[in-house]
Design a protein around this motif. Structure first.
Motif, PDB file in Angstrom:
ATOM      1  N   ILE A  43      56.904 110.612  19.231  1.00  0.00           N
ATOM      2  CA  ILE A  43      56.686 110.943  20.647  1.00  0.00           C
ATOM      3  C   ILE A  43      57.656 112.030  21.081  1.00  0.00           C
ATOM      4  CG2 ILE A  43      56.772 110.086  23.021  1.00  0.00           C
ATOM      5  CD1 ILE A  43      55.993 107.322  21.938  1.00  0.00           C
ATOM      6  N   GLU A  44      58.933 111.861  20.729  1.00  0.00           N
ATOM      7  CA  GLU A  44      59.946 112.844  21.127  1.00  0.00           C
ATOM      8  C   GLU A  44      59.661 114.216  20.523  1.00  0.00           C
ATOM      9  OE1 GLU A  44      63.601 110.993  19.980  1.00  0.00           O
ATOM     10  OE2 GLU A  44      63.869 110.084  21.958  1.00  0.00           O
ATOM     11  N   ILE A  93      58.992 101.381  18.194  1.00  0.00           N
ATOM     12  CA  ILE A  93      59.715 101.359  16.926  1.00  0.00           C
ATOM     13  C   ILE A  93      60.279 102.762  16.676  1.00  0.00           C
ATOM     14  CG2 ILE A  93      58.356  99.467  15.964  1.00  0.00           C
ATOM     15  CD1 ILE A  93      56.809 101.567  14.334  1.00  0.00           C
ATOM     16  N   LYS A  94      61.333 102.831  15.895  1.00  0.00           N
ATOM     17  CA  LYS A  94      62.087 104.073  15.730  1.00  0.00           C
ATOM     18  C   LYS A  94      61.205 105.236  15.289  1.00  0.00           C
ATOM     19  CE  LYS A  94      66.155 105.966  16.038  1.00  0.00           C
ATOM     20  NZ  LYS A  94      66.862 106.022  17.335  1.00  0.00           N
ATOM     21  N   SER A 137      49.389 103.238  24.267  1.00  0.00           N
ATOM     22  CA  SER A 137      50.841 103.282  24.013  1.00  0.00           C
ATOM     23  C   SER A 137      51.580 103.859  25.214  1.00  0.00           C
ATOM     24  CB  SER A 137      51.125 104.130  22.765  1.00  0.00           C
ATOM     25  OG  SER A 137      50.450 103.642  21.640  1.00  0.00           O
ATOM     26  N   VAL A 138      51.047 103.649  26.422  1.00  0.00           N
ATOM     27  CA  VAL A 138      51.649 104.229  27.620  1.00  0.00           C
ATOM     28  C   VAL A 138      53.055 103.681  27.867  1.00  0.00           C
ATOM     29  CG1 VAL A 138      51.488 104.359  30.141  1.00  0.00           C
ATOM     30  CG2 VAL A 138      49.465 104.784  28.751  1.00  0.00           C
ATOM     31  N   SER A 139      53.262 102.384  27.667  1.00  0.00           N
ATOM     32  CA  SER A 139      54.583 101.781  27.911  1.00  0.00           C
ATOM     33  C   SER A 139      55.647 102.399  27.021  1.00  0.00           C
ATOM     34  CB  SER A 139      54.520 100.268  27.694  1.00  0.00           C
ATOM     35  OG  SER A 139      53.692  99.661  28.656  1.00  0.00           O
ATOM     36  N   GLU A 140      55.294 102.651  25.768  1.00  0.00           N
ATOM     37  CA  GLU A 140      56.233 103.299  24.847  1.00  0.00           C
ATOM     38  C   GLU A 140      56.488 104.754  25.269  1.00  0.00           C
ATOM     39  OE1 GLU A 140      54.231  99.997  22.555  1.00  0.00           O
ATOM     40  OE2 GLU A 140      53.655 101.500  24.038  1.00  0.00           O
TER      41      GLU A 140
END
Length: 413
Positions: free
Chosen positions: A199-200, A192-193, A71-74
């Motif tokens: 992540i945040e 996706i939201k 999931s690096v791109s995200e």
């Protein structure tokens, strides 16, 4: 072996390149101009801490986790989003300073300093992420471009013009911009939201303690410069900065090597639960102390010659303080490296007290000592605060290990 070679090469390029830049600037700039340059660097340190570097630490820590999840791109998308947000906030702040205080400040210097700050934090953030992906070759290329451009432009411009602070900042901006080109990341992809929120949350929860103590860390490292500017003069700022810069050369090089080469590897192993990293840090500490014990006596004998080698001979008057500043900073660096196992465990809240208390002491002690004893007071304050930081951090690491061992015993039973 190839990976280690690139990491060591990068540290050599940065260390010797920075020393050559220091040598050129202390010779080409007047002491007052170098003092202004030192104050600009202290503001860069504040902007970097609040909050760019704090977030960069979370990117470095979490990169291997999201790389394993593919999931690096995200992850890059979220990192870019936060960087752009903070850059915009600082742009608003800079324009407000120019608009409100234009008669009191040099607005041209404020504006180009903002551009310098943003290119610097972008370069540092990208290098951290690229290094976490263990693409060491691109990091070396970026460092080479930066250092070569700095040295070349300083030398050429000084031939045709009188080097001043405006030209120095312009040179640094140019070098940063070109050094960013080799740092290639995955194409960002909007997650996706729900995943974006996750992540945040992880980034912010890891970074928040670093932001909280970041201001106090800045006070520990930089408040003396501003007290000297206020109570003594800009020349004293320059002298203090040169002594501090020479004192940190080797400790910082070793710290950078550990952070650049070993930490991404150790973080991966911790994520995979394949190793305990305490043994690595214990063995490292023994070798580190031995090296700096020898270095201390070398500096006692040749402190004037070493300052003349790395800077201008104008700065040698206070050279007797150099070995003591080096040993205090070395203990600070060692304790910071030992604390990386707490970072690996993602328990950064443990580190609040050892990072906050020395900052508070530096603000109070520095004010009294510099107001009373001038530059000598700044040097004594420096020694006291870095030694205090090291003592508190060693206590913190010991307490963390003791509690971790206790928790493991409880789980087994």
């Amino acid at each position: 072996m190839k990976e280690k070679f690139y990491v060591m090469l990068n540290q050599v390029v940065l260390m010797f390149g920075s020393l050559l830049v220091l040598k050129m600037l202390t010779n080409y700039l007047s002491i007052n101009q170098f003092g202004i340059y030192s104050l600009i660097l202290s503001l860069l340190a504040l902007v970097s801490i609040l909050p760019f570097n704090s977030f960069s630490q979370s990117y470095i820590r979490l990169f291997s986790f999201y790389h394993r999840k593919r999931s690096v791109s995200e992850f890059i998308y979220v990192a870019r989003k936060w960087f752009m947000t903070f850059t915009l906030l600082y742009a608003v702040l800079t324009m407000s300073i120019i608009f409100i205080f234009s008669s009191d400040y040099d607005w041209k210097l404020v504006l180009i300093s903002y551009i310098f700050f943003m290119t610097e934090v972008l370069k540092t953030t990208l290098r951290g992420i690229i290094n976490s992906s263990r693409n060491r070759k691109d990091v070396v290329l970026s460092s080479l471009i930066e250092i070569i451009l700095k040295l070349f432009l300083i030398y050429i411009i000084n031939i045709f013009y009188i080097l001043n602070i405006y030209l120095v900042v312009f040179i640094f901006i140019t070098s940063n911009v070109f050094s960013i080109f080799p740092l290639r990341l995955n194409v960002p992809k909007k997650p996706i939201k729900k995943f974006e929120s996750i992540i945040e949350k992880r980034i912010v929860s890891f970074s928040l303690p670093l932001i909280v103590w970041g201001g106090f860390g800045w006070a520990r490292d930089m408040s003396n410069r501003w007290y000297l500017e206020q109570f003594v003069d800009t020349s004293s700022v320059a002298i203090f900065t040169v002594l501090a810069s020479v004192a940190l050369i080797l400790p910082t090089a070793i710290q950078s090597l550990v952070n650049a080469y070993y930490i991404p590897i150790l973080y991966e192993k911790v994520n995979d639960k394949t190793t305990s990293i305490s043994d690595f840090f214990d063995k490292f500490a023994i070798r580190y102390i031995f090296v700096f014990f020898i270095l201390f006596f070398i500096l006692k004998l040749y402190s004037k010659e070493i300052i003349s080698l790395f800077a201008s001979s104008e700065y040698t008057f206070y050279s007797a303080f150099l070995p003591w500043m080096m040993i205090a900073y070395s203990l600070y660096v060692l304790s910071s490296i030992m604390a990386l196992e707490i970072f690996a465990a993602k328990k950064t809240s443990y580190l609040l007290i050892p990072n906050i208390v020395p900052g508070v002491i530096s603000i109070l002690l520095g004010y009294f000592m510099i107001n009373t004893y001038g530059l000598n007071g700044a040097l004594y304050s420096y020694l006291a605060t870095y030694l205090l930081y090291a003592i508190l951090m060693f206590i913190c690491v010991y307490s963390f290990r003791k509690r971790l061992g206790f928790e493991k015993i409880i789980k087994k039973n």
